[in-house]
Motif scaffolding. Structure first.
Motif, PDB file in Angstrom:
ATOM      1  N   ALA A 189      34.745  57.469  39.374  1.00 32.28           N
ATOM      2  CA  ALA A 189      35.361  56.453  40.222  1.00 32.28           C
ATOM      3  C   ALA A 189      36.393  55.648  39.447  1.00 32.28           C
ATOM      4  CB  ALA A 189      34.277  55.525  40.778  1.00 32.28           C
ATOM      5  N   LEU A 190      36.093  55.330  38.195  1.00 28.05           N
ATOM      6  CA  LEU A 190      37.035  54.584  37.372  1.00 28.05           C
ATOM      7  C   LEU A 190      38.338  55.354  37.213  1.00 28.05           C
ATOM      8  CD1 LEU A 190      37.737  52.225  35.490  1.00 28.05           C
ATOM      9  CD2 LEU A 190      36.564  53.460  33.644  1.00 28.05           C
ATOM     10  N   ALA A 191      38.240  56.652  36.950  1.00 31.32           N
ATOM     11  CA  ALA A 191      39.452  57.469  36.814  1.00 31.32           C
ATOM     12  C   ALA A 191      40.252  57.474  38.114  1.00 31.32           C
ATOM     13  CB  ALA A 191      39.079  58.886  36.407  1.00 31.32           C
ATOM     14  N   ALA A 192      39.556  57.572  39.259  1.00 30.77           N
ATOM     15  CA  ALA A 192      40.243  57.604  40.551  1.00 30.77           C
ATOM     16  C   ALA A 192      40.945  56.279  40.828  1.00 30.77           C
ATOM     17  CB  ALA A 192      39.245  57.923  41.663  1.00 30.77           C
ATOM     18  N   TYR A 193      40.292  55.171  40.518  1.00 27.15           N
ATOM     19  CA  TYR A 193      40.899  53.866  40.779  1.00 27.15           C
ATOM     20  C   TYR A 193      42.026  53.567  39.790  1.00 27.15           C
ATOM     21  CZ  TYR A 193      38.118  52.106  44.637  1.00 27.15           C
ATOM     22  OH  TYR A 193      37.572  51.905  45.889  1.00 27.15           O
ATOM     23  N   ARG A 194      41.934  54.094  38.593  1.00 25.37           N
ATOM     24  CA  ARG A 194      43.063  53.951  37.671  1.00 25.37           C
ATOM     25  C   ARG A 194      44.286  54.689  38.213  1.00 25.37           C
ATOM     26  NH1 ARG A 194      39.834  54.742  31.891  1.00 25.37           N
ATOM     27  NH2 ARG A 194      39.390  52.520  31.537  1.00 25.37           N
ATOM     28  N   ALA A 195      44.046  55.842  38.822  1.00 21.15           N
ATOM     29  CA  ALA A 195      45.156  56.580  39.434  1.00 21.15           C
ATOM     30  C   ALA A 195      45.751  55.790  40.596  1.00 21.15           C
ATOM     31  CB  ALA A 195      44.677  57.949  39.907  1.00 21.15           C
ATOM     32  N   LYS A 196      44.890  55.141  41.377  1.00 18.45           N
ATOM     33  CA  LYS A 196      45.388  54.305  42.477  1.00 18.45           C
ATOM     34  C   LYS A 196      46.214  53.137  41.940  1.00 18.45           C
ATOM     35  CE  LYS A 196      41.630  55.270  45.768  1.00 18.45           C
ATOM     36  NZ  LYS A 196      42.492  55.897  46.789  1.00 18.45           N
TER      37      LYS A 196
ATOM     38  N   MET B 119      43.847  49.955  54.289  1.00 19.52           N
ATOM     39  CA  MET B 119      42.689  50.839  54.482  1.00 19.52           C
ATOM     40  C   MET B 119      43.002  52.268  54.033  1.00 19.52           C
ATOM     41  SD  MET B 119      40.167  48.979  55.569  1.00 19.52           S
ATOM     42  CE  MET B 119      40.836  47.865  54.308  1.00 19.52           C
ATOM     43  N   GLU B 120      44.262  52.691  54.201  1.00 21.75           N
ATOM     44  CA  GLU B 120      44.652  54.022  53.731  1.00 21.75           C
ATOM     45  C   GLU B 120      44.603  54.088  52.201  1.00 21.75           C
ATOM     46  OE1 GLU B 120      48.506  54.638  55.371  1.00 21.75           O
ATOM     47  OE2 GLU B 120      47.794  54.911  57.433  1.00 21.75           O
ATOM     48  N   GLN B 121      45.014  53.010  51.543  1.00 22.70           N
ATOM     49  CA  GLN B 121      45.049  53.002  50.081  1.00 22.70           C
ATOM     50  C   GLN B 121      43.666  53.165  49.470  1.00 22.70           C
ATOM     51  OE1 GLN B 121      47.010  49.235  49.713  1.00 22.70           O
ATOM     52  NE2 GLN B 121      49.070  50.122  49.628  1.00 22.70           N
ATOM     53  N   GLN B 122      42.650  52.715  50.184  1.00 21.01           N
ATOM     54  CA  GLN B 122      41.293  52.853  49.654  1.00 21.01           C
ATOM     55  C   GLN B 122      40.546  54.009  50.325  1.00 21.01           C
ATOM     56  OE1 GLN B 122      39.700  48.945  49.195  1.00 21.01           O
ATOM     57  NE2 GLN B 122      38.012  49.591  47.887  1.00 21.01           N
ATOM     58  N   ASP B 123      41.308  54.871  51.043  1.00 15.04           N
ATOM     59  CA  ASP B 123      40.778  56.109  51.627  1.00 15.04           C
ATOM     60  C   ASP B 123      39.757  55.867  52.732  1.00 15.04           C
ATOM     61  OD1 ASP B 123      42.324  57.570  49.751  1.00 15.04           O
ATOM     62  OD2 ASP B 123      40.738  57.323  48.256  1.00 15.04           O
ATOM     63  N   TYR B 124      39.834  54.723  53.391  1.00 13.26           N
ATOM     64  CA  TYR B 124      38.941  54.466  54.521  1.00 13.26           C
ATOM     65  C   TYR B 124      39.580  54.883  55.843  1.00 13.26           C
ATOM     66  CZ  TYR B 124      36.617  51.440  51.110  1.00 13.26           C
ATOM     67  OH  TYR B 124      35.985  50.956  49.993  1.00 13.26           O
TER      68      TYR B 124
ATOM     69  N   MET C 129      34.339  47.983  37.306  1.00 14.68           N
ATOM     70  CA  MET C 129      33.787  49.295  36.971  1.00 14.68           C
ATOM     71  C   MET C 129      33.573  49.433  35.475  1.00 14.68           C
ATOM     72  SD  MET C 129      35.483  51.957  39.718  1.00 14.68           S
ATOM     73  CE  MET C 129      37.115  51.277  39.819  1.00 14.68           C
ATOM     74  N   GLU C 130      34.502  48.920  34.682  1.00 13.20           N
ATOM     75  CA  GLU C 130      34.358  48.990  33.229  1.00 13.20           C
ATOM     76  C   GLU C 130      33.125  48.208  32.764  1.00 13.20           C
ATOM     77  OE1 GLU C 130      38.155  47.416  32.302  1.00 13.20           O
ATOM     78  OE2 GLU C 130      39.206  49.322  32.538  1.00 13.20           O
ATOM     79  N   LEU C 131      32.911  47.034  33.335  1.00 16.46           N
ATOM     80  CA  LEU C 131      31.744  46.229  32.969  1.00 16.46           C
ATOM     81  C   LEU C 131      30.448  46.940  33.343  1.00 16.46           C
ATOM     82  CD1 LEU C 131      32.926  42.690  34.170  1.00 16.46           C
ATOM     83  CD2 LEU C 131      32.985  43.604  31.848  1.00 16.46           C
ATOM     84  N   ASN C 132      30.451  47.604  34.460  1.00 13.55           N
ATOM     85  CA  ASN C 132      29.227  48.267  34.901  1.00 13.55           C
ATOM     86  C   ASN C 132      28.975  49.581  34.180  1.00 13.55           C
ATOM     87  OD1 ASN C 132      27.826  46.739  37.295  1.00 13.55           O
ATOM     88  ND2 ASN C 132      30.019  46.411  37.521  1.00 13.55           N
ATOM     89  N   MET C 133      30.007  50.182  33.612  1.00 14.45           N
ATOM     90  CA  MET C 133      29.761  51.313  32.717  1.00 14.45           C
ATOM     91  C   MET C 133      29.033  50.835  31.464  1.00 14.45           C
ATOM     92  SD  MET C 133      33.066  53.821  33.124  1.00 14.45           S
ATOM     93  CE  MET C 133      32.304  55.110  32.140  1.00 14.45           C
TER      94      MET C 133
END
Length: 543
Positions: A196-203, A234-239, A292-296
């Motif tokens: 998920a972190l990699a995907a959100y970094r791409a976003k 909503m499109e940007q977050q794939d909803y 996400m980084e904190l939760n990793m």
């Protein structure tokens, strides 16, 4: 001074990776010589330089070199071994694990590997690479900070790997590359969050999230000039699929997309874009990356094996689940501690369940809440089934001069008898701990309907607690009917678990589910902020 977050290190990783694909001289490193046989084998040519360099050092890395007769770990002859290249490449890619590559100096080490020719330079490279490797491995295995040192409410103590064992593995691991890959948590939860972190970094690289302007509360069926922006958000977050909603009415697929957003962000799922939903939509993507980084880091604190069967409570999510053989078999909403009565993080074994429990009022509640009421009205306990004890002897609350205890220790114990009005409800689940925290029923059911449920004094109230009991006690022949009979008796009954069940109280504000959905929660206790500051300090320690 400007604070730099973990996400700023991707460029360093890319530069280091590019350098590492060049043809560094390589040779497989020699096996470290066990201390018992070091004198029986010829000394490595680098041994004198290593011994001189480490003279006076007493840390674990120096101890390993001394135990092996100062044999190099990474250098064979005058060349960096394959393991060294793999280690430096792993350092360069540390950003994938939300670690700071600069803490492990991949660019510097790679450049030195190309340039070092003298025994002194090769020895210094070998030692510095060993120190960077032990630091990197420790960070991956157990995290960059000790949780309890960061926050006393985090009562978890990850196992820190032994530096000697890590250095021995350089030569002894059958596949050192696989060994490096296996240092991070070997759990699907960690792997999914990394994904998920990699995907959100791409976003974020693609532009991030478009803010939705403030405005009136938007309800299904209404028109609003912000609909185009809301659709894009909503499109940007794939909803919402591109083109799935059009027009100037807030309805259909767009409402469903907003409901999905609300569900994944711990909000009331009603499709109404009000203040809370709008605030979560407008959290910058950079903040989501930090979450996400904190939760990793938090995932690195957890053991890979939580138990064959266990209870998992995410305090930030205010939900509980029972997991058996890797599958979730029960879920429930919970109420957790208020911010000023924050529920701590820890793991203990549940050993018994109590039906129709007494409530022994904690001294803090007796002193801070009940005593002022009793000073004002000595009959304040009437009708609550709360009895007063001095030692083992019961005393009448009407005969006590309560005002005389307002300035000193409270010498009485308050105990509420079992019944429908009992603060613990009709059942509690005990995993004995020093914090006096447990899971229990409650007569106050309405709070479970709220999206945010931090209202207790620290203990965990659970919805439908007898359904939870049925799941936990099924292997003891206690079905729901038997539990209902025990409750109806009105008598206090203690049921000992045949096999203790681990209970893990955690605090996670970001994760990815098995279905690929990425979830975020509010930092109700401010623990994200505390951890972020601690990690920022840790980043600079090794630069």
């Amino acid at each position: 001074m400007r604070k730099t977050t973990i996400t700023a290190f991707a460029l360093t990783a890319a530069l280091a990776a590019a350098l590492l694909v060049s043809d560094l001289p390589t040779a497989r490193a020699q096996n470290p010589v066990p201390a018992s046989s070091a004198s029986a084998l010829p000394a490595d040519p680098l041994a004198p330089a290593l011994a001189s360099l480490l003279q006076g050092s007493s840390d674990a890395v120096a101890g390993h070199y001394a135990a092996t007769g100062h044999a190099p770990v990474w250098i064979a002859g005058e060349r960096l071994g394959e393991q060294g290249r793999l280690a430096i490449a792993a350092f360069a890619a540390a950003n994938d694990h939300a670690l700071n590559p600069l803490n492990y100096h991949p660019l510097e080490l790679a450049a030195r590997a190309e340039a070092a020719t003298t025994p002194e330079a090769l020895a210094a490279l070998d030692v510095d690479l060993s120190r960077a490797y032990v630091r990197y491995a420790t960070h991956l295995v157990s995290g960059r900070v000790q949780p309890n040192a960061v926050n006393k409410a985090l009562n978890i103590f990850p196992h820190v790997p032994d530096a000697g064992d890590l250095l021995e593995a350089v030569a002894e691991a059958p596949d050192f590359g696989a060994f490096l890959d296996g240092l991070s948590p070997n759990t699907p939860n960690y792997a999914r969050l990394k994904q998920a972190l990699a995907a959100y970094r791409a976003k974020a690289a693609a532009g991030g999230f478009t803010p939705v302007p403030d405005g009136a509360v938007l309800k299904p069926g209404m028109s609003d000039p912000r609909l185009d922006v809301l659709r894009r958000r909503m499109e940007q977050q794939d909803y919402l699929a591109p083109g799935a909603h059009a027009g100037d009415v807030y309805d259909g697929a767009l409402v469903e997309a907003v409901k999905t957003f609300q569900d994944y962000h711990g909000l009331a799922v009603d499709g109404v874009v009000g203040k809370d939903t709008l605030a979560e939509m407008n959290v910058p993507i950079g903040r989501r990356l930090i979450q996400m980084e904190l939760n990793m880091e938090r995932r690195r604190w957890m053991p890979d094996d939580l138990g064959e069967a266990y209870v998992f409570v995410n305090l930030a999510d205010q939900n509980l689940k029972v997991v058996r053989d890797g599958k979730t078999v029960h879920t429930a909403r919970v109420v957790v501690g208020k911010p000023y009565h924050a529920t701590p993080v820890f793991s203990k074994d549940m050993t018994y369940v109590e039906v129709n429990p007494y409530w022994n009022v904690p001294p803090s509640i007796a002193t801070n809440e009940y005593l002022p009421k009793l000073i004002s009205n000595p009959r304040a306990l009437d009708g609550q089934n709360i009895r007063v004890f001095s030692g083992d002897a019961e005393v009448s609350p009407h005969q006590i001069a309560w005002a005389s205890y307002s300035g000193g220790p409270f010498p009485f114990k308050l105990r509420q008898d079992p019944g429908d009005g009992n603060a613990l409800g009709r059942i509690k689940f005990m995993f004995p701990n020093e914090f006096n925290i447990y899971i229990h029923d409650t007569p106050s059911r309405a709070l479970f309907e709220r999206a945010q449920r931090s209202f207790s004094h620290g203990c965990i109230r659970v919805s439908d607690p007898f359904a939870l009991a049925e799941v936990l006690l099924a292997d003891q022949g206690l079905d729901r009917a038997a539990l209902d009979r025990a409750k109806a008796s009105g008598d206090r009954q203690v049921i000992t678990l045949r096999r203790p069940i681990p209970v893990h109280l955690t605090y996670l504000t970001a994760w990815m589910n098995k279905d690929g959905s990425t979830h975020f929660r509010k930092d109700i206790y401010g623990r994200d902020e505390v951890l972020q500051k601690a990690l920022a300090r840790a980043m600079t320690d090794n630069l």
